[in-house]
Motif scaffolding. Sequence first.
Motif, PDB file in Angstrom:
ATOM      1  N   ALA A   1       0.817  -1.236  -0.084  1.00 19.08           N
ATOM      2  CA  ALA A   1      -0.158  -0.072  -0.137  1.00 19.08           C
ATOM      3  C   ALA A   1       0.809   1.226   0.101  1.00 19.08           C
ATOM      4  N   ALA A   2       1.917   1.251   0.410  1.00 17.50           N
ATOM      5  CA  ALA A   2       2.888   2.551   0.872  1.00 17.50           C
ATOM      6  C   ALA A   2       3.624   2.714  -0.504  1.00 17.50           C
ATOM      7  N   ARG A   3       3.545   3.942  -0.885  1.00 15.07           N
ATOM      8  CA  ARG A   3       4.354   4.265  -2.044  1.00 15.07           C
ATOM      9  C   ARG A   3       5.818   3.783  -2.143  1.00 15.07           C
TER      10      ARG A   3
ATOM     11  N   ARG B   1      11.716  11.376 -14.748  1.00 13.05           N
ATOM     12  CA  ARG B   1      11.827  10.911 -13.369  1.00 13.05           C
ATOM     13  C   ARG B   1      11.436  12.299 -12.490  1.00 13.05           C
ATOM     14  N   SER B   2      11.677  13.396 -12.894  1.00 17.42           N
ATOM     15  CA  SER B   2      11.509  14.668 -12.008  1.00 17.42           C
ATOM     16  C   SER B   2      10.340  15.245 -12.238  1.00 17.42           C
ATOM     17  N   VAL B   3       9.855  15.230 -13.654  1.00 15.60           N
ATOM     18  CA  VAL B   3       8.637  15.989 -13.956  1.00 15.60           C
ATOM     19  C   VAL B   3       7.319  15.145 -13.992  1.00 15.60           C
ATOM     20  N   TRP B   4       7.603  14.002 -14.528  1.00 14.09           N
ATOM     21  CA  TRP B   4       6.450  12.887 -14.792  1.00 14.09           C
ATOM     22  C   TRP B   4       6.501  11.875 -13.576  1.00 14.09           C
ATOM     23  N   LEU B   5       7.544  11.808 -12.876  1.00 10.00           N
ATOM     24  CA  LEU B   5       7.556  10.791 -11.938  1.00 10.00           C
ATOM     25  C   LEU B   5       7.484   9.560 -12.281  1.00 10.00           C
ATOM     26  N   SER B   6       8.320   9.140 -13.290  1.00 10.13           N
ATOM     27  CA  SER B   6       7.987   7.813 -14.128  1.00 10.13           C
ATOM     28  C   SER B   6       9.345   7.241 -14.010  1.00 10.13           C
ATOM     29  N   PRO B   7       9.994   6.589 -13.014  1.00  8.24           N
ATOM     30  CA  PRO B   7       9.489   6.624 -11.609  1.00  8.24           C
ATOM     31  C   PRO B   7      10.342   7.741 -11.160  1.00  8.24           C
ATOM     32  N   PRO B   8       9.911   8.315  -9.782  1.00  9.00           N
ATOM     33  CA  PRO B   8      10.758   9.227  -9.367  1.00  9.00           C
ATOM     34  C   PRO B   8      12.089   8.889  -8.776  1.00  9.00           C
TER      35      PRO B   8
ATOM     36  N   ALA C   1      12.653   2.082  -6.260  1.00  8.58           N
ATOM     37  CA  ALA C   1      11.758   1.385  -5.379  1.00  8.58           C
ATOM     38  C   ALA C   1      10.832   2.544  -4.746  1.00  8.58           C
ATOM     39  N   VAL C   2      10.459   3.570  -5.697  1.00  7.84           N
ATOM     40  CA  VAL C   2       9.386   4.348  -5.268  1.00  7.84           C
ATOM     41  C   VAL C   2       8.272   4.248  -6.470  1.00  7.84           C
ATOM     42  N   ALA C   3       7.104   3.966  -5.900  1.00  8.51           N
ATOM     43  CA  ALA C   3       6.120   3.488  -6.943  1.00  8.51           C
ATOM     44  C   ALA C   3       5.864   4.893  -7.725  1.00  8.51           C
ATOM     45  N   GLU C   4       5.556   4.781  -9.168  1.00  8.99           N
ATOM     46  CA  GLU C   4       5.067   6.037  -9.842  1.00  8.99           C
ATOM     47  C   GLU C   4       3.503   5.978  -9.886  1.00  8.99           C
ATOM     48  N   PRO C   5       3.084   7.180 -10.152  1.00  6.94           N
ATOM     49  CA  PRO C   5       1.542   7.397 -10.077  1.00  6.94           C
ATOM     50  C   PRO C   5       0.996   6.854 -11.186  1.00  6.94           C
ATOM     51  N   HIS C   6       1.551   6.651 -12.290  1.00  5.70           N
ATOM     52  CA  HIS C   6       0.870   6.147 -13.457  1.00  5.70           C
ATOM     53  C   HIS C   6       0.435   4.749 -13.136  1.00  5.70           C
ATOM     54  N   ARG C   7      -0.410   4.298 -13.766  1.00  5.62           N
ATOM     55  CA  ARG C   7      -0.997   2.781 -13.806  1.00  5.62           C
ATOM     56  C   ARG C   7      -0.496   2.096 -15.123  1.00  5.62           C
ATOM     57  N   ALA C   8      -0.273   2.813 -16.033  1.00  7.73           N
ATOM     58  CA  ALA C   8       0.380   2.150 -17.229  1.00  7.73           C
ATOM     59  C   ALA C   8       1.253   2.643 -18.070  1.00  7.73           C
TER      60      ALA C   8
END
Length: 272
Positions: A20-22, A121-128, A131-138
Amino acid sequence: MSAPPIDSSGVGASSRARIAARTLRTDRWWRAPLLTVLGLSVFLVYATIRSFVRSAYWVADYHYLTPFYSPCLSDSCAPGSSDFGTPIGELPMWIPLGFLVLPFLLGFRLTCYYYRKAYYRSVWLSPPACAVAEPHRAYSGETRLPLIIQNSHRYFFYVAVVVSIINTYDAIRAFHGADGGFGMGLGTLILVGNVCLLWAYTVSCHSCRHVTGGRLTHFSKHPIRYWLWTQVSKLNTRHMQLAWTTLGTLMITDFYIMLVASGTIDDLRLIN
């Protein structure tokens, strides 16, 4: 009521652990993407403002022309700043005088392999961060607009080479004295240093590696291209540092010329 479907890709894939944790990281993982955003934002704001102001970009006495306005090809350009002529008429204030090359240079930077990683990584956070989950699902990859444009990086590279040649001409032209003869000042050294670093950034590009050594089956049959490829490959290891350094030198070069052109400071003359 049925449970919501699980995404087949991305962080919600059924094969991924259900956490559950990001992230479980406790270090300051957010610092690197934050600094990247700040660094890129500073350059974009500065370059945008300077590209539109149309003032203090040309020092007639010493032939200093800021890279943000080179080449200047419009009748709106300051007298003497257009060595390549003025095939373009007067331009309205909302069009930068360097509008012919600035979009290509921006495209070269945006499609650069390093910058892609930086702003993904920094603007789209894909991934940031790792071991840090990105907010995008696909993730569709660089197969659709606008990211499919990233595949045109090699063509932006060709234009960047031409612009670097023009910047080299501007640096050579800056060896000019107030009396019309040979001269050299601090501005000359800044322009030369900037163009040398721009060349290093340009030729350290991955596309340059492909140009020099791509499509070869046997390096042994092409010793010259192999030598070029090895030199570019060595420089390529510094591509990230050069990407950031050249953003800084572009701003320093423009800022110094702005100060001299506006009369805020006098150029430190070394010869003539």
